[in-house]
Scaffold this active site. Structure first.
Site, short mmCIF file in Angstrom:
data_model
loop_
_atom_site.label_atom_id
_atom_site.label_comp_id
_atom_site.label_asym_id
_atom_site.label_seq_id
_atom_site.Cartn_x
_atom_site.Cartn_y
_atom_site.Cartn_z
N TYR A 1 0.85 -1.20 0.00
CA TYR A 1 0.00 0.00 0.00
C TYR A 1 0.87 1.24 0.00
O TYR A 1 2.05 1.19 0.34
CB TYR A 1 -0.95 0.01 1.20
CG TYR A 1 -0.28 0.33 2.52
CD1 TYR A 1 0.21 -0.69 3.32
CD2 TYR A 1 -0.14 1.64 2.94
CE1 TYR A 1 0.82 -0.41 4.52
CE2 TYR A 1 0.46 1.94 4.15
CZ TYR A 1 0.95 0.91 4.93
OH TYR A 1 1.56 1.19 6.11
N CYS A 2 0.25 2.36 -0.40
CA CYS A 2 0.94 3.64 -0.35
C CYS A 2 0.01 4.67 0.25
O CYS A 2 -0.84 4.33 1.06
CB CYS A 2 1.45 4.05 -1.72
SG CYS A 2 0.18 4.04 -2.98
N ALA A 3 0.19 5.94 -0.13
CA ALA A 3 -0.48 7.01 0.61
C ALA A 3 -1.99 7.02 0.47
O ALA A 3 -2.72 6.94 1.44
CB ALA A 3 0.09 8.36 0.19
N LEU B 1 -3.41 4.02 2.54
CA LEU B 1 -3.54 4.40 3.95
C LEU B 1 -4.76 5.28 4.17
O LEU B 1 -5.48 5.13 5.16
CB LEU B 1 -2.27 5.15 4.39
CG LEU B 1 -2.28 5.72 5.80
CD1 LEU B 1 -2.31 4.61 6.83
CD2 LEU B 1 -1.09 6.64 6.02
#
Lengths: 223, 223
Positions: A175-177, A205
């Site tokens: 996952y990322c931002a 996130l």
DNA sequence: CCCCTTTTCCGCAGATCTTTAGAATAATCG
DNA sequence: CGATTATTCTAAAGATCTGCGGAAAAGGGG
């Protein structure tokens, strides 16, 4: 006729609207939604000159959507209130719901249909059941500012060097931002090319937080 | 750094923000939230010249927040989607939550603390239990466009002439358009001066709708 | 067909917003 | 105390938005 209050009340309402009327400010809000940041960090992440970043942050401050805290020589900004955070989610939902163009942009940019995105609820079930490895592929500074419980930090840039530490038999979720971030998509492509069973977390996130889930902060990072 | 989509996605998001960045547009949205209206009606209610009203409506149309329907020589606008309506409520909530100035304006304008406002949920209970008379004090055209179930229409202007039809022993609840509308406040003052036990509905029709309650439309008025 | 009503389009003056350069502030460190 | 760093303030050019006058569509109705 309807005897509404004069323009004054709607002028006040419009203050919030104006704060949301600029792409740079929306971007900053999205970044701040992931955790507190200094002006310089925000400037770097958003690729907007520091001066302009500062100017836009002052607008957000004036609209009371963010707060500012000085520490030594730098200023740290953050979302003023969980209420604001929730609202940002609803704002994005509405935009996605009403603007066909936005959906087109998003799907064209992310292009992750073939990566079998994992939903937030599905991820939570999987974490509970075990047997899933969770990887945070954002830059380490962002990981420190706040990350999913049980997530390991391996920034995209360093992912290739850490391949041998990743299992080939356990499913990996990267996952990322946020929902408009393509880092995790790239990470998963890289992992798949290396023969790892990997998928992306849909919405990153941001969506995890907005679903009301817990976010772990590194010790020392102010709450 | 975070590999976000280019400005394009945030430009799209900002289209919604821009639509909310102007007091006239917010006012129009609030009016439309109570039901479909023609440009002329909107212009009259909001005290904004027709040309300007039309121009602002085109902005809202471009942002996909309202839809337009032509009938003969006039155009009727309405909120595009219940989702938009819900969002407007949340937007107002956020503004009220974050902007101290707005709260001051609102309370100064409405000045209804002594009128013992009835909450939407309390009203619903009372209607269910019976023994409460509900009066819609908006202009009749607005009543026809949509009103609370069991409400009787007595526009403020005609209230004095209908006093003898109102009970002195049953509690009367008066309501008007929305949370920033002072019509019902005036109506209740008038009723109390005439010795009637009257109270205002907090937030008017708008809050009633936003709480998910049913609104009655006159036959013939398009759904 | 012409006239009337309602709404929209065009275009310009004035206001507001955005961006950036240059100066100023504020805190830290020798 | 002077140098350094991070940020904000000031000011000004350029872009965008708003409000309004004048004109054009688009639908009736006689």
């Amino acid at each position: 006729m309807t005897e509404f209050a004069g323009a004054r009340i709607y002028d006040q309402l419009a203050r919030i609207g104006k704060a949301l009327a600029n792409p740079v400010r929306l971007r900053l809000l999205d970044l701040l939604d992931a955790g507190e940041r200094s002006v310089e960090e925000l400037s770097e992440c958003s690729e907007v000159p520091v001066k302009n970043t500062s100017a836009q942050l002052r607008h957000l401050l004036a609209a009371n959507l963010v707060t500012c805290r000085r520490e030594g020589t730098r200023s740290y900004y953050r979302i003023a209130d969980p209420e604001v955070s929730r609202f940002l989610g609803r704002f994005a939902d509405l935009a996605e719901h009403r603007l066909a163009d936005l959906r087109v942009e998003v799907t064209a940019y992310l292009d992750d249909a073939d990566l079998e995105p994992v939903s937030v609820t599905e991820l939570r079930d999987r974490l509970h059941a075990g047997g899933t490895m969770l990887v945070d592929v954002r830059p380490e500074a962002e990981y420190r500012a706040g990350h999913l419980p049980e997530a390991r930090s391996i920034p995209l840039a360093r992912l290739r060097d850490h391949l041998d530490e990743l299992p080939t038999d356990t499913e990996i979720v990267a996952y990322c931002a946020g929902p408009y971030c393509a880092t995790s998509t790239r990470a998963v492509r890289l992992l798949r090319d290396a023969g790892r069973p990997a998928r992306v977390l849909a919405g990153g996130l941001t969506r995890w937080r907005r679903a009301g889930n817990h976010v772990t902060r590194q010790a020392g990072t102010p709450a």
